[in-house]
Design an enzyme around this catalytic site. Structure first.
Site, PDB file in Angstrom:
ATOM      1  N   PHE A 162       0.813  -1.224   0.000  1.00 53.10           N
ATOM      2  CA  PHE A 162       0.000   0.000   0.000  1.00 53.10           C
ATOM      3  C   PHE A 162       0.842   1.267   0.000  1.00 53.10           C
ATOM      4  O   PHE A 162       0.347   2.346  -0.347  1.00 53.10           O
ATOM      5  CB  PHE A 162      -0.930   0.019   1.229  1.00 53.10           C
ATOM      6  CG  PHE A 162      -0.229   0.449   2.496  1.00 53.10           C
ATOM      7  CD1 PHE A 162      -0.066   1.801   2.797  1.00 53.10           C
ATOM      8  CD2 PHE A 162       0.298  -0.485   3.384  1.00 53.10           C
ATOM      9  CE1 PHE A 162       0.611   2.198   3.950  1.00 53.10           C
ATOM     10  CE2 PHE A 162       0.971  -0.093   4.530  1.00 53.10           C
ATOM     11  CZ  PHE A 162       1.126   1.258   4.810  1.00 53.10           C
ATOM     12  N   LYS A 186      -1.323  -7.162  -9.085  1.00 46.37           N
ATOM     13  CA  LYS A 186      -2.253  -7.281  -7.947  1.00 46.37           C
ATOM     14  C   LYS A 186      -1.862  -6.202  -6.933  1.00 46.37           C
ATOM     15  O   LYS A 186      -0.928  -6.381  -6.147  1.00 46.37           O
ATOM     16  CB  LYS A 186      -2.136  -8.684  -7.342  1.00 46.37           C
ATOM     17  CG  LYS A 186      -3.416  -9.249  -6.747  1.00 46.37           C
ATOM     18  CD  LYS A 186      -3.962  -8.445  -5.591  1.00 46.37           C
ATOM     19  CE  LYS A 186      -3.088  -8.520  -4.373  1.00 46.37           C
ATOM     20  NZ  LYS A 186      -3.458  -7.500  -3.356  1.00 46.37           N
ATOM     21  N   ARG A 190      -6.022  -1.722  -0.354  1.00 47.36           N
ATOM     22  CA  ARG A 190      -6.251  -0.465   0.362  1.00 47.36           C
ATOM     23  C   ARG A 190      -6.045   0.747  -0.541  1.00 47.36           C
ATOM     24  O   ARG A 190      -6.548   1.829  -0.247  1.00 47.36           O
ATOM     25  CB  ARG A 190      -5.327  -0.391   1.585  1.00 47.36           C
ATOM     26  CG  ARG A 190      -5.737  -1.408   2.649  1.00 47.36           C
ATOM     27  CD  ARG A 190      -4.858  -1.336   3.863  1.00 47.36           C
ATOM     28  NE  ARG A 190      -3.770  -2.282   3.794  1.00 47.36           N
ATOM     29  CZ  ARG A 190      -2.877  -2.461   4.752  1.00 47.36           C
ATOM     30  NH1 ARG A 190      -2.936  -1.730   5.843  1.00 47.36           N
ATOM     31  NH2 ARG A 190      -1.924  -3.343   4.634  1.00 47.36           N
ATOM     32  N   SER A 239       5.252  -7.056   3.386  1.00 44.69           N
ATOM     33  CA  SER A 239       5.809  -7.369   4.702  1.00 44.69           C
ATOM     34  C   SER A 239       6.540  -8.716   4.676  1.00 44.69           C
ATOM     35  O   SER A 239       6.275  -9.561   3.811  1.00 44.69           O
ATOM     36  CB  SER A 239       4.684  -7.400   5.734  1.00 44.69           C
ATOM     37  OG  SER A 239       3.748  -8.390   5.365  1.00 44.69           O
ATOM     38  N   CYS A 294       9.582   1.491   3.471  1.00 43.03           N
ATOM     39  CA  CYS A 294      10.437   0.346   3.819  1.00 43.03           C
ATOM     40  C   CYS A 294      11.832   0.817   4.183  1.00 43.03           C
ATOM     41  O   CYS A 294      12.583   0.094   4.818  1.00 43.03           O
ATOM     42  CB  CYS A 294      10.494  -0.643   2.672  1.00 43.03           C
ATOM     43  SG  CYS A 294      11.265   0.062   1.218  1.00 43.03           S
ATOM     44  N   GLU A 393       8.579  -4.628  13.210  1.00 42.78           N
ATOM     45  CA  GLU A 393       8.532  -3.509  12.256  1.00 42.78           C
ATOM     46  C   GLU A 393       7.266  -2.710  12.582  1.00 42.78           C
ATOM     47  O   GLU A 393       6.143  -3.222  12.456  1.00 42.78           O
ATOM     48  CB  GLU A 393       8.461  -4.020  10.816  1.00 42.78           C
ATOM     49  CG  GLU A 393       8.448  -2.873   9.823  1.00 42.78           C
ATOM     50  CD  GLU A 393       8.244  -3.307   8.363  1.00 42.78           C
ATOM     51  OE1 GLU A 393       7.577  -4.326   8.120  1.00 42.78           O
ATOM     52  OE2 GLU A 393       8.751  -2.596   7.484  1.00 42.78           O
TER      53      GLU A 393
HETATM   54  P1  NAD Z   1       1.454  -6.618   3.085  1.00 43.51           P
HETATM   55  O1  NAD Z   1       2.472  -7.693   3.194  1.00 43.51           O
HETATM   56  O2  NAD Z   1       0.336  -6.613   4.056  1.00 43.51           O
HETATM   57  O3  NAD Z   1       0.749  -6.672   1.635  1.00 43.51           O
HETATM   58  C1  NAD Z   1       1.512  -6.686   0.450  1.00 43.51           C
HETATM   59  C2  NAD Z   1       0.697  -7.378  -0.646  1.00 43.51           C
HETATM   60  O4  NAD Z   1       0.431  -8.725  -0.254  1.00 43.51           O
HETATM   61  C3  NAD Z   1      -0.660  -6.725  -0.889  1.00 43.51           C
HETATM   62  O5  NAD Z   1      -0.906  -6.728  -2.277  1.00 43.51           O
HETATM   63  C4  NAD Z   1      -1.622  -7.625  -0.128  1.00 43.51           C
HETATM   64  O6  NAD Z   1      -2.914  -7.630  -0.703  1.00 43.51           O
HETATM   65  C5  NAD Z   1      -0.969  -8.990  -0.231  1.00 43.51           C
HETATM   66  N1  NAD Z   1      -1.222  -9.860   0.949  1.00 43.51           N
HETATM   67  C6  NAD Z   1      -1.482  -9.447   2.212  1.00 43.51           C
HETATM   68  N2  NAD Z   1      -1.633 -10.527   3.017  1.00 43.51           N
HETATM   69  C7  NAD Z   1      -1.428 -11.618   2.261  1.00 43.51           C
HETATM   70  C8  NAD Z   1      -1.420 -13.026   2.526  1.00 43.51           C
HETATM   71  N3  NAD Z   1      -1.659 -13.503   3.745  1.00 43.51           N
HETATM   72  N4  NAD Z   1      -1.178 -13.853   1.505  1.00 43.51           N
HETATM   73  C9  NAD Z   1      -0.924 -13.395   0.261  1.00 43.51           C
HETATM   74  N5  NAD Z   1      -0.924 -12.070  -0.049  1.00 43.51           N
HETATM   75  C10 NAD Z   1      -1.170 -11.197   0.928  1.00 43.51           C
HETATM   76  O7  NAD Z   1       2.235  -5.235   3.085  1.00 43.51           O
HETATM   77  P2  NAD Z   1       1.637  -3.768   3.154  1.00 43.51           P
HETATM   78  O8  NAD Z   1       1.085  -3.540   4.522  1.00 43.51           O
HETATM   79  O9  NAD Z   1       0.764  -3.521   1.989  1.00 43.51           O
HETATM   80  O10 NAD Z   1       2.972  -2.904   2.941  1.00 43.51           O
HETATM   81  C11 NAD Z   1       3.860  -2.602   3.975  1.00 43.51           C
HETATM   82  C12 NAD Z   1       5.016  -3.581   4.035  1.00 43.51           C
HETATM   83  O11 NAD Z   1       5.715  -3.584   2.785  1.00 43.51           O
HETATM   84  C13 NAD Z   1       6.056  -3.204   5.081  1.00 43.51           C
HETATM   85  O12 NAD Z   1       6.445  -4.364   5.748  1.00 43.51           O
HETATM   86  C14 NAD Z   1       7.198  -2.623   4.270  1.00 43.51           C
HETATM   87  O13 NAD Z   1       8.461  -2.713   4.887  1.00 43.51           O
HETATM   88  C15 NAD Z   1       7.127  -3.470   3.044  1.00 43.51           C
HETATM   89  N6  NAD Z   1       7.783  -2.836   1.906  1.00 43.51           N
HETATM   90  C16 NAD Z   1       8.978  -3.348   1.508  1.00 43.51           C
HETATM   91  C17 NAD Z   1       9.668  -2.768   0.445  1.00 43.51           C
HETATM   92  C18 NAD Z   1      11.001  -3.303   0.002  1.00 43.51           C
HETATM   93  O14 NAD Z   1      11.516  -2.859  -1.031  1.00 43.51           O
HETATM   94  N7  NAD Z   1      11.603  -4.237   0.717  1.00 43.51           N
HETATM   95  C19 NAD Z   1       9.111  -1.660  -0.222  1.00 43.51           C
HETATM   96  C20 NAD Z   1       7.873  -1.171   0.217  1.00 43.51           C
HETATM   97  C21 NAD Z   1       7.217  -1.778   1.278  1.00 43.51           C
END
Ligand code: NAD
Length: 508
Positions: A162, A186, A190, A239, A294, A393
């Site tokens: 998001f 995908k 949110r 995450s 991140c 985190e």
């Molecule tokens: P999230 O892991 O909740 O969701 C990411 C994606 O996965 C979304 O598209 C979501 O719909 C999907 N998803 C959520 N739960 C799932 C499940 N159980 N099974 C399969 N798919 C699922 O992350 P978020 O809250 O949208 O974003 C924040 C996180 O992203 C933070 O942990 C941040 O550090 C990380 N992030 C990392 C980077 C990087 O380059 N390493 C960059 C940006 C954000």
């Protein structure tokens, strides 16, 4: 601003339903989720999720588009698409920024910065002819040559978080498309609207029908994509627990997977740093985007006797931050993305306090005072490993100071942390900076830079639990991820060369 915490949302009948067939998700099952404006806490749209059957239809369309032409598109055609997309994005800049602010909550200036960084990434793919160049070895045996050519993978999926509703999807889109793949994106449920507009613009830029589509939803839709045999690769950002799941499930299904995870970014502050500059940098690195980056600074590791003056300098800056709705002029920090995130951040600070962490500036009261999902900038001191605010985190506007006695202790602390996304040092000592850069085990490092994301001609990505699988976003790693090589060995006997006296005669 007055105390207006909302107790209800708008009637769902009045809300626009987005997703579904408008973006190619042909079989919405009736599963929907609410999309909120984080600044008001109100539901503004409903999102139709894509079922497993819908995913199947998207894959069929993508495979057809890929096999019937897109895989053989010329570099010139792919280039033209990217250049046209660039123009269209610039034309719709204001609309995209508004969509980001209205669903993610970040300030308009911050969303503008995201737009600019997204475009920088697009520009970086203009080097792609070199990245897609094969190689040639002549005369590997008598009359035998070998060459390699770069091929697309086929249909790939990109699953995004998001916090950058435009930048990460666009980076992934252009890298995958210029390599000749068809893409099913995908987005986070949110913040789906910027992704929908991006897909429309990619179509307008010349992508044939089916080459770039959007599947909406959450875990069930992601699993349907990961399980689908028609998808060759999955690129994920989100995450760490979900990244691990995506990596395991995707590779189990035989896919190539890169999964970028979460982070806990440490900034080491040495006693010889420029304190005013360091405090400014930490405040912007920790509280920009409400800490929902991140690469956000989450732990300031204060070495030796710098801790008290650092704490004072940061605390003095926090009251000047303008916290409010992202659209408000001069806003420095908007709300966090959801009520759940807000509650989680407040609960972690509560727990930290119970564990002995000192709350120097308390952002929790704002959660009660403002409508929307606000948490004020929060400064903690005397954070230690094994407290919740260190181990988890937080992904919110919370900066913790952790005190150590030496650079060695600081490096050992960072290396013991399971995450390895980013780390920085603030110092005027070149030797300390050199040791830090050489020894610290994270993917992105900074010296007197709080958020050390490299320019986009380099690949972006972490180490340890911040990534599963190899590779990185953009840059050479992304081209490698989204393509594969074919090695071709050829022998063309030249009977004519014998009569011209050119046959190879080994020395006797
Ligand atoms: P999230 O892991 O909740 O969701 C990411 C994606 O996965 C979304 O598209 C979501 O719909 C999907 N998803 C959520 N739960 C799932 C499940 N159980 N099974 C399969 N798919 C699922 O992350 P978020 O809250 O949208 O974003 C924040 C996180 O992203 C933070 O942990 C941040 O550090 C990380 N992030 C990392 C980077 C990087 O380059 N390493 C960059 C940006 C954000």
């Amino acid at each position: 601003m007055t105390s207006t915490v909302p107790t209800h949302t708008q009637s769902s009948e009045a809300l626009p339903l987005i997703g579904g067939s408008a973006t190619g998700s042909t079989d919405p099952t009736g599963v929907t989720s609410d999309v909120f404006d984080p600044a008001t806490g109100l539901v503004t749209k409903r999102l139709a999720h894509t079922s497993a059957e819908g995913v199947d239809a998207l894959v069929a369309a993508a495979r057809l588009a890929w096999r019937s032409g897109w895989r053989d598109s010329t570099q010139k055609q792919r280039f033209a698409l990217v250049m046209r997309l660039r123009e269209l994005l610039l034309e719709r800049r204001a609309d995209l920024i508004e969509l980001i602010v209205s669903e993610n909550g970040k300030s308009s200036a911050d969303a503008g910065g995201e737009f600019d960084r997204a475009l920088d990434g697009l520009d970086s793919v203009l080097s792609f002819p070199v990245a897609l160049q094969g190689s040639y070895s002549a005369q590997v045996a008598s009359g035998v040559d070998t060459h390699s050519v770069i091929h697309p993978l086929g249909v790939v999926t990109t699953i995004t978080p998001f916090n950058f509703p435009l930048m990460i999807p666009l980076w992934d889109a252009v890298a995958a498309l210029v390599c000749g793949n068809a893409v099913i994106h995908k987005p986070s449920p949110r913040v789906p609207s910027a992704a929908i507009l991006l897909a429309e613009l990619i179509g307008q830029a010349g992508a044939p029908e089916g080459v770039y589509t959007v599947a909406h939803g959450d875990a069930a839709t992601v699993d349907a994509l990961l399980d689908h045999p028609g998808i060759a690769a999955a690129s994920f950002v989100g995450s760490t627990p979900v990244a691990r799941h995506v990596y395991q499930r995707g590779t189990h299904a035989g896919k190539r997977v890169q999964a970028m995870g979460g982070a806990k970014n440490h900034v080491v502050v040495m006693p010889d740093c420029d304190l005013e500059f360091t405090a400014d940098s930490l405040v912007s690195g920790a509280f920009g985007s409400s800490g929902q980056r991140c690469m956000a600074v989450t732990i300031a590791v204060a070495v030796g006797d710098v801790a008290d003056s650092l704490r004072e300098a940061i605390a003095a800056r926090i009251p000047a931050l303008h916290v409010g709705p992202g659209r408000e002029p001069g806003c420095d920090m908007g709300p966090v993305v959801s009520r759940e995130s807000q509650a989680r951040i407040v609960a972690l600070v509560d727990q930290g306090e119970r564990e002995g962490v000192e709350v120097v500036v308390d952002g929790r009261p704002l959660a009660q005072q403002l409508a929307g999902f606000f948490v004020g900038p929060t400064l903690l001191d005397r954070v230690t490993p094994h407290t919740a605010v260190y181990d988890e985190e937080i992904f919110g506007p919370v900066l913790g100071i952790l005190r150590v006695d030496s650079l060695r202790s600081a490096i050992d602390l960072i290396d013991a942390n399971p995450y390895g996304n980013g780390a920085s040092i603030f110092t005027s000592d070149g030797g300390a900076a050199h040791t830090f850069s050489r020894e610290v085990e994270t993917g992105m490092l900074g010296v007197n830079v709080p958020v050390p994301v490299p320019v986009n001609s380099f690949s972006t990505g972490g180490w340890k639990a911040s990534v599963f699988g190899a590779h990185g976003l953009l840059g050479p790693e992304a081209f490698r991820f989204y393509s594969r090589q074919k090695q071709i060995t050829t022998r063309w006997p030249d009977s004519g060369s014998q009569s011209m006296g050119m046959a190879f005669k080994p020395a006797t």
